[in-house]
Enzyme design. Structure first.
Site, mmCIF file in Angstrom:
data_model
loop_
_atom_site.group_PDB
_atom_site.id
_atom_site.type_symbol
_atom_site.label_atom_id
_atom_site.label_comp_id
_atom_site.label_asym_id
_atom_site.label_seq_id
_atom_site.Cartn_x
_atom_site.Cartn_y
_atom_site.Cartn_z
ATOM 1 N N LYS A 82 50.058 26.691 64.205
ATOM 2 C CA LYS A 82 49.855 28.063 64.680
ATOM 3 C C LYS A 82 49.582 28.994 63.507
ATOM 4 O O LYS A 82 48.655 29.796 63.512
ATOM 5 C CB LYS A 82 51.099 28.576 65.432
ATOM 6 C CG LYS A 82 51.270 28.116 66.851
ATOM 7 C CD LYS A 82 50.338 28.728 67.860
ATOM 8 C CE LYS A 82 49.079 28.011 68.111
ATOM 9 N NZ LYS A 82 49.060 26.606 68.383
ATOM 10 N N GLU A 97 54.037 22.121 65.255
ATOM 11 C CA GLU A 97 53.309 23.131 66.044
ATOM 12 C C GLU A 97 53.354 24.487 65.362
ATOM 13 O O GLU A 97 52.341 25.198 65.291
ATOM 14 C CB GLU A 97 53.891 23.214 67.451
ATOM 15 C CG GLU A 97 53.287 24.281 68.326
ATOM 16 C CD GLU A 97 51.779 24.180 68.487
ATOM 17 O OE1 GLU A 97 51.204 23.133 68.138
ATOM 18 O OE2 GLU A 97 51.165 25.170 68.931
ATOM 19 N N HIS A 109 61.235 12.430 49.007
ATOM 20 C CA HIS A 109 60.384 11.280 48.667
ATOM 21 C C HIS A 109 59.039 11.711 48.097
ATOM 22 O O HIS A 109 58.065 10.965 48.158
ATOM 23 C CB HIS A 109 60.200 10.420 49.918
ATOM 24 C CG HIS A 109 61.483 9.866 50.425
ATOM 25 N ND1 HIS A 109 62.160 8.831 49.807
ATOM 26 C CD2 HIS A 109 62.275 10.248 51.450
ATOM 27 C CE1 HIS A 109 63.281 8.578 50.454
ATOM 28 N NE2 HIS A 109 63.375 9.420 51.461
ATOM 29 N N TRP A 120 41.247 30.717 90.051
ATOM 30 C CA TRP A 120 41.572 29.749 88.996
ATOM 31 C C TRP A 120 42.294 28.632 89.737
ATOM 32 O O TRP A 120 43.427 28.811 90.187
ATOM 33 C CB TRP A 120 42.453 30.391 87.940
ATOM 34 C CG TRP A 120 43.039 29.418 86.970
ATOM 35 C CD1 TRP A 120 44.262 28.817 87.036
ATOM 36 C CD2 TRP A 120 42.428 28.901 85.781
ATOM 37 N NE1 TRP A 120 44.450 27.969 85.974
ATOM 38 C CE2 TRP A 120 43.340 28.004 85.184
ATOM 39 C CE3 TRP A 120 41.216 29.112 85.152
ATOM 40 C CZ2 TRP A 120 43.068 27.312 83.994
ATOM 41 C CZ3 TRP A 120 40.952 28.439 83.972
ATOM 42 C CH2 TRP A 120 41.848 27.554 83.413
ATOM 43 N N ARG A 155 40.072 36.684 82.867
ATOM 44 C CA ARG A 155 41.264 35.920 83.288
ATOM 45 C C ARG A 155 40.934 34.455 83.518
ATOM 46 O O ARG A 155 41.821 33.628 83.679
ATOM 47 C CB ARG A 155 41.831 36.514 84.583
ATOM 48 C CG ARG A 155 42.347 37.932 84.461
ATOM 49 C CD ARG A 155 42.474 38.580 85.828
ATOM 50 N NE ARG A 155 43.529 38.023 86.634
ATOM 51 C CZ ARG A 155 44.782 38.503 86.660
ATOM 52 N NH1 ARG A 155 45.100 39.503 85.873
ATOM 53 N NH2 ARG A 155 45.691 37.966 87.424
ATOM 54 N N CYS A 187 44.098 33.815 88.939
ATOM 55 C CA CYS A 187 43.118 34.343 89.877
ATOM 56 C C CYS A 187 43.050 35.859 89.729
ATOM 57 O O CYS A 187 43.934 36.482 89.188
ATOM 58 C CB CYS A 187 43.521 34.004 91.305
ATOM 59 S SG CYS A 187 43.801 32.267 91.559
ATOM 60 N N GLU A 242 46.077 28.136 61.718
ATOM 61 C CA GLU A 242 44.814 28.363 62.431
ATOM 62 C C GLU A 242 44.519 29.840 62.638
ATOM 63 O O GLU A 242 43.362 30.204 62.779
ATOM 64 C CB GLU A 242 44.756 27.598 63.743
ATOM 65 C CG GLU A 242 45.761 27.953 64.783
ATOM 66 C CD GLU A 242 45.564 27.118 66.055
ATOM 67 O OE1 GLU A 242 44.430 26.706 66.339
ATOM 68 O OE2 GLU A 242 46.549 26.869 66.750
ATOM 69 N N ASN A 274 46.778 35.295 94.774
ATOM 70 C CA ASN A 274 46.988 34.863 93.394
ATOM 71 C C ASN A 274 48.436 34.407 93.307
ATOM 72 O O ASN A 274 49.344 35.156 93.662
ATOM 73 C CB ASN A 274 46.722 36.008 92.418
ATOM 74 C CG ASN A 274 46.983 35.576 90.972
ATOM 75 O OD1 ASN A 274 47.032 34.389 90.672
ATOM 76 N ND2 ASN A 274 47.184 36.550 90.089
ATOM 77 N N GLY A 275 48.661 33.170 92.852
ATOM 78 C CA GLY A 275 50.025 32.654 92.717
ATOM 79 C C GLY A 275 50.099 31.229 93.231
ATOM 80 O O GLY A 275 49.079 30.569 93.455
ATOM 81 N N LYS A 307 37.839 26.968 71.480
ATOM 82 C CA LYS A 307 38.979 26.795 72.391
ATOM 83 C C LYS A 307 39.029 25.361 72.910
ATOM 84 O O LYS A 307 40.082 24.815 73.148
ATOM 85 C CB LYS A 307 38.867 27.767 73.562
ATOM 86 C CG LYS A 307 40.050 27.701 74.553
ATOM 87 C CD LYS A 307 41.374 27.994 73.872
ATOM 88 C CE LYS A 307 42.558 27.868 74.805
ATOM 89 N NZ LYS A 307 43.846 27.935 74.089
HETATM 90 C C1 AGP Z 1 45.848 24.672 69.242
HETATM 91 O O1 AGP Z 1 46.250 26.026 69.025
HETATM 92 C C2 AGP Z 1 44.379 24.470 69.000
HETATM 93 N N1 AGP Z 1 43.629 25.386 69.788
HETATM 94 C C3 AGP Z 1 43.960 23.004 69.122
HETATM 95 O O2 AGP Z 1 44.780 22.253 68.246
HETATM 96 C C4 AGP Z 1 44.091 22.367 70.527
HETATM 97 O O3 AGP Z 1 45.454 22.221 70.846
HETATM 98 C C5 AGP Z 1 43.427 20.982 70.485
HETATM 99 O O4 AGP Z 1 42.059 21.164 70.178
HETATM 100 C C6 AGP Z 1 43.551 20.221 71.808
HETATM 101 O O5 AGP Z 1 42.890 20.941 72.816
HETATM 102 P P1 AGP Z 1 43.179 20.516 74.345
HETATM 103 O O6 AGP Z 1 44.645 20.743 74.577
HETATM 104 O O7 AGP Z 1 42.312 21.432 75.163
HETATM 105 O O8 AGP Z 1 42.816 19.071 74.500
#
Ligand code: AGP
Length: 608
Positions: A485, A481, A504, A75, A27, A2, A488, A101-102, A603
């Site tokens: 990271k 993961e 293998h 938020w 934010r 928020c 991407e 906020n919190g 996103k």
């Molecule tokens: C992760 O860094 C990416 N932005 C992407 O893999 C993301 O995790 C995936 O698209 C799932 O998104 P969501 O968690 O909003 O469902």
């Protein structure tokens, strides 16, 4: 998170507050509101949706005359986005207005007591308890009322408060959620963050925990929670406005990496009560939890990776059969549905098309669906049978960090809850794990101080074309993961591989100088991972190992070693991911790329 903005001074407050809120839009929020003292009463306007709606409703503040006011962009955490849940919140007498906020962790108990005293609640928010508590404790002295509330409330808060009886002052209070006070020749300001007031002043006070501020048009006084006056020194802000939106960080991603201790603390603390896991806010009873015979986790990208960790910890601790699936695969493989199966959909945005489709498919076949989601009121949150919110706050960078970390923390809580209900672990083991869980945020803070060492290492590999991440068990889940990271945001090809699987086939790719990042945090698998390191090194690989402080001997076989502190094995991923997030960040930064907005990515992937 928020956003809060407030003003008291010589000028009209509403336009200044709305402008301040507009500078906090980055934010993330889903509703907004403002309250201004107009000389006789406190007038308030709230609106769901974009700030522009509130600006139009108030004609950019013209309909709310007055020189003292508070505003808020919300938020949602408790209660979906709506006008009634938007802040400010006022008491029935319209004599006290609050923006917050919190997260008030004990709001349910406080709300029950207030209702027993006859207070009527209009909203679903945790914030509203603050308004009624202030009403209960106010007998003419705002400071006394605020102090009493602060002594009884648990959780995090940044507050802006108006008292009708004290029209020449606005009040602020802070615990764990940031709040600053600005001052200039035109008046005094409160704000969640510097951008809201930077165009009016660069002289700010950073409020510390359990401090109260009383602002008039010409003075600011500070007090501690016992009402004692305290002296604070102003700080001069030398950032430009763009840097300020990122809290002084160069990119949102780094800011969000640094927010992880707070995000994890906000996600786990409200769910740990009296030494037990309290998931009562999730609409699943203990009997239902006990009746599940299997769990299927379905998600995409990093959310899927959190599910891979989730499977390890759920099977290891709760001994419940668990499978994890990519949403884009799950919905087309004609899965076998079983009504005794709990389907868990994980999603930061709550809008990912494949994950939403998987949810609908599972529900249409009679399965109970639990959503682990970060965005309150999102499609996945609304359509699931039950919701477990991660309280990471808005995540702006496309590459997720804090939301992912909160997702795995959510799986820890679920695994401990189920392990306890199914008597799968002893009470002593449960206690040990719970103690380790609550220590994670502090340990992460310690790891974040190592960023220079990681930046140094990253800068040596900016031109690398291929990087391999290898590990076993939970370390392998983590590699998935870490590899994503890096890919991407740096556009370097990388693969995550189960270390025991290399021989293998894939080990044929090893040649002189191949960079391998080996994760070895699981003591039970450590010797085997070391043998995999020896395997790849004997074929010319350069190995950066990531292990715990007790394994200093790793320096005999790896070329470069990063250490993380000890925690319980199931939780190691929360610590090991930190240096690897920073590694990806610094490689991308070193390659001169847009870390927050990588090419080809969105996103939230709301299309198939
Ligand atoms: C992760 O860094 C990416 N932005 C992407 O893999 C993301 O995790 C995936 O698209 C799932 O998104 P969501 O968690 O909003 O469902």
């Amino acid at each position: 998170m928020c956003g809060i903005a407030g003003y008291i001074g010589k000028k009209q407050a509403a336009p200044i507050i709305l402008d301040g809120l507009s500078r906090l839009e980055y934010r993330g929020y889903d509703s907004a509101g403002i309250a201004v003292f107009d000389g006789e009463k406190i007038r308030m306007q709230k609106a769901t949706g974009r700030l522009r709606i509130l600006e139009e409703m108030t004609q950019h503040g013209a309909t709310l005359p007055g020189v003292a006011g508070i505003g808020h962009t919300r938020w949602a955490t408790h209660g979906s986005p709506s006008d009634v849940n938007a802040h400010p919140h006022m008491n029935e007498e319209n004599s006290i207005a609050v923006v917050h906020n919190g997260i008030i962790e004990n709001y349910a108990q406080l709300k029950q007591k207030l209702q027993q005293k006859g207070y009527k609640f209009a909203s679903e928010t945790d914030t509203e308890v603050l308004v009624h508590m202030l009403t209960e404790y106010y007998h003419g002295d705002p400071l006394e009322a605020i102090e009493k509330v602060m002594h009884r409330v648990e959780g995090s808060y940044a507050l802006g408060i108006l008292f009708l009886d004290h029209p020449h002052h606005i009040y602020a209070a802070r615990k764990d959620s940031p709040l600053i006070i600005g001052e200039s020749g035109e008046g005094r300001f409160i704000a969640s963050d510097v951008p809201a007031i930077l165009q009016y002043t660069r002289s700010v006070y950073y409020m510390e925990n359990e401090e109260i501020a009383c602002l008039s048009h010409a003075h600011t006084r500070f007090f501690n929670v016992d009402g004692e006056a305290i002296q604070k020194d102003p700080v001069t802000i030398d950032w430009d406005i763009h840097a300020a939106e990122k809290g002084g960080f160069e990119y949102f991603m780094l800011k969000e990496i640094y927010e992880q201790p707070r995000a994890i603390r906000d996600t786990i603390s409200p769910r740990i009560k009296n030494g037990a896991i309290d998931l009562s806010e999730i609409q699943i009873s203990d009997d239902e939890w006990k009746a599940f015979r299997k769990i299927t986790i379905v998600a995409c990208g990093s959310a899927y990776h959190s599910g891979v960790t989730g499977r390890y910890v759920l099977e290891d601790l709760a001994r419940i059969p668990t499978e994890v699936d990519l949403a884009s695969e799950y919905r087309y493989r004609n899965p076998i549905y079983d009504p005794d199966t709990l389907v868990i959909i994980v999603s930061q945005s709550g809008e990912t098309a494949d994950s939403l489709a998987a949810l609908r498919d599972a529900r249409s076949h009679g399965c109970k669906v639990l959503a682990i989601v970060n965005v309150v009121g999102s499609s996945i949150a609304r359509e699931a049978d039950a919701v477990f919110y991660t309280w990471a706050g808005p995540e702006i960078a496309v590459a997720t960090t804090k939301a992912y970390s909160c997702q795995i923390a959510a799986f820890y809580l679920l695994a401990l809850k189920l392990a306890s209900l199914r008597a799968a672990i002893t009470p002593e083991r449960f206690r040990t794990l719970l103690d380790a869980l609550v220590c994670l945020p502090g340990q992460i803070e310690g790891l974040l101080s190592q960023k220079e060492k990681i930046q140094f290492f990253a800068n040596h590999y900016l031109a690398t074309e291929h990087i391999f991440f290898i590990g076993r068990g939970i370390d392998y889940a983590l590699c998935l993961e870490a590899s994503l990271k890096l890919k991407e945001i740096s556009y370097i090809h990388s693969e995550a591989y189960a270390a025991g699987e290399l021989k293998h086939g894939t080990i044929s790719l090893m040649e002189n100088g191949t960079l391998v990042i080996a994760v070895a945090t699981q003591d039970s698998l450590y010797p085997k991972t070391v043998s995999n390191i020896v395997e790849v090194k004997s074929r010319g690989a350069f190995v950066m190992a990531l292990t715990t402080l007790q394994h200093q001997e790793m320096e005999k076989c790896a070329d470069y070693v990063l250490y993380i502190p000890e925690t319980e094995a199931p939780f190691m991923g929360s610590l090991a991911i930190i240096p690897l997030q920073l590694f990806a960040y610094y490689v991308s930064l070193g390659r001169g790329l847009d870390v927050d907005k990588p090419r080809n990515l969105a996103k939230s992937v709301t299309v198939e």
